[in-house]
Enzyme design. Structure first.
Site, PDB file in Angstrom:
ATOM      1  N   LYS A 111     122.065  22.260  23.006  1.00  0.00           N
ATOM      2  CA  LYS A 111     121.980  21.410  21.861  1.00  0.00           C
ATOM      3  C   LYS A 111     123.653  21.536  21.200  1.00  0.00           C
ATOM      4  O   LYS A 111     123.964  22.570  20.913  1.00  0.00           O
ATOM      5  CB  LYS A 111     121.047  22.206  20.683  1.00  0.00           C
ATOM      6  CG  LYS A 111     119.762  22.024  21.342  1.00  0.00           C
ATOM      7  CD  LYS A 111     118.964  22.564  20.217  1.00  0.00           C
ATOM      8  CE  LYS A 111     118.718  21.710  19.040  1.00  0.00           C
ATOM      9  NZ  LYS A 111     117.906  20.466  19.307  1.00  0.00           N
ATOM     10  N   MET A 168     130.441  27.072  14.185  1.00  0.00           N
ATOM     11  CA  MET A 168     130.158  25.729  14.272  1.00  0.00           C
ATOM     12  C   MET A 168     130.811  25.057  13.161  1.00  0.00           C
ATOM     13  O   MET A 168     129.907  24.287  12.482  1.00  0.00           O
ATOM     14  CB  MET A 168     128.675  25.457  14.541  1.00  0.00           C
ATOM     15  CG  MET A 168     127.828  26.165  15.544  1.00  0.00           C
ATOM     16  SD  MET A 168     126.273  26.433  15.563  1.00  0.00           S
ATOM     17  CE  MET A 168     125.893  27.598  14.347  1.00  0.00           C
ATOM     18  N   ASP A 193     121.547  27.251  27.572  1.00  0.00           N
ATOM     19  CA  ASP A 193     122.304  26.485  26.596  1.00  0.00           C
ATOM     20  C   ASP A 193     123.757  26.019  26.891  1.00  0.00           C
ATOM     21  O   ASP A 193     124.344  26.449  27.671  1.00  0.00           O
ATOM     22  CB  ASP A 193     122.361  27.490  25.266  1.00  0.00           C
ATOM     23  CG  ASP A 193     121.265  27.374  24.575  1.00  0.00           C
ATOM     24  OD1 ASP A 193     120.263  26.445  24.744  1.00  0.00           O
ATOM     25  OD2 ASP A 193     120.945  28.008  23.476  1.00  0.00           O
TER      26      ASP A 193
END
Length: 273
Positions: free
Chosen positions: A81, A195, A59
């Protein structure tokens, strides 16, 4: 004759000799947590998985220092992502894992932090199970706790909080499964957001509107546990503006609540990076 001096701790080699490592069978997928970035926080099971893998699918938030531990010659595939940027579709990532497993490969799916903490590991595990693919989960140190620790902010203390909220910073008001910011704002339980840097102004506004005091201490921790880590502390009603003024960028953690105030006492004495 006893001298009262404690024997030295066992060396890494001696300690490792008594740790049984799981067998990595062909045709299986290991969902491995890479931790928040500092390679010293990688578990021994994770390190052994990287050495035994035939392919590593990793990732975006896996640090270069962790990737450097993958032996030369083992193929790596990027499957990161990142919000607002072109990214592989989750369905395509899961399909790739299944195809490799059916081909008899030993696959490491390497994720930043812990696979089951905002890492889509649960989704991938469910997809693998539905396809009849055996998998193993190797937990990792989640950034939401390690990042705070490296910043001198305890996740809990007996004097501040009996609970802690770990949440995603993505705003999803139209999602029935989304967060109820009114409940979080009315509570005094500290919040750790993953995030959430791009949505910080809206989050702060929602929490203040729901009753969180404007002076509630808040902190931004960027590049947690790495030599480039930065920490910014400000009251909730100013944290978004000060973060923008400082030019802080993702990846970042946001901590809001009484635990942040402890940094003033702890950080000057804490040995970290």
């Amino acid at each position: 004759m006893r001298t009262g001096i404690a024997p030295p701790p066992p060396s890494f080699k001696e300690a490792n000799a008594v740790i049984e490592t799981p067998d990595f069978a062909p045709g299986t997928v290991w969902l491995v947590g890479a931790g928040p970035g500092d390679p010293g926080l990688l578990t021994l099971h994770a390190l052994n998985a990287l050495k035994a893998a035939e392919i590593v699918i990793y990732d975006a938030l896996v640090s270069p220092a962790i990737l450097d531990l993958i032996p030369p010659g083992i193929p790596r595939e990027y499957a990161g992502k990142r919000g607002g940027k072109p990214s592989p579709q989750q369905a395509d990532i899961s399909a790739r894992l299944i195809d490799l497993a059916h081909a008899g490969k030993r696959i490491v799916r390497l994720k930043g932090g812990d696979p089951f903490v905002f890492g889509r590991g649960g989704e991938e595990a469910a997809t693998l199970a539905a396809a009849g693919v055996r998998f193993r989960v190797i937990p990792g140190v989640t950034a939401g706790l390690a990042g705070l620790a490296y910043a001198g902010i305890p996740a809990t203390t007996r004097d501040t909080n009996p609970a802690l909220v770990l949440a995603t910073g993505h705003l999803a008001d139209d999602n029935p499964g989304g967060l109820d910011w009114r409940v979080l704002g009315a509570s005094d339980v500290p919040i750790v957001l993953y995030m959430g840097l791009s949505t910080l102004p809206a989050i702060a506004e929602k929490l203040l509107a729901a009753g969180r005091p404007p002076g509630t201490p808040a902190a931004i921790v960027t590049n947690a546990t790495l030599p480039t880590q930065q920490v910014l502390v400000a009251p909730l009603n100013r944290i978004a503006a000060e973060t923008k003024a400082a030019g802080l960028k993702s990846p970042a953690l946001i901590a809001i609540g009484s635990i942040v105030a402890l940094r003033d006492t702890l950080a000057p004495w804490q040995i970290t990076l």
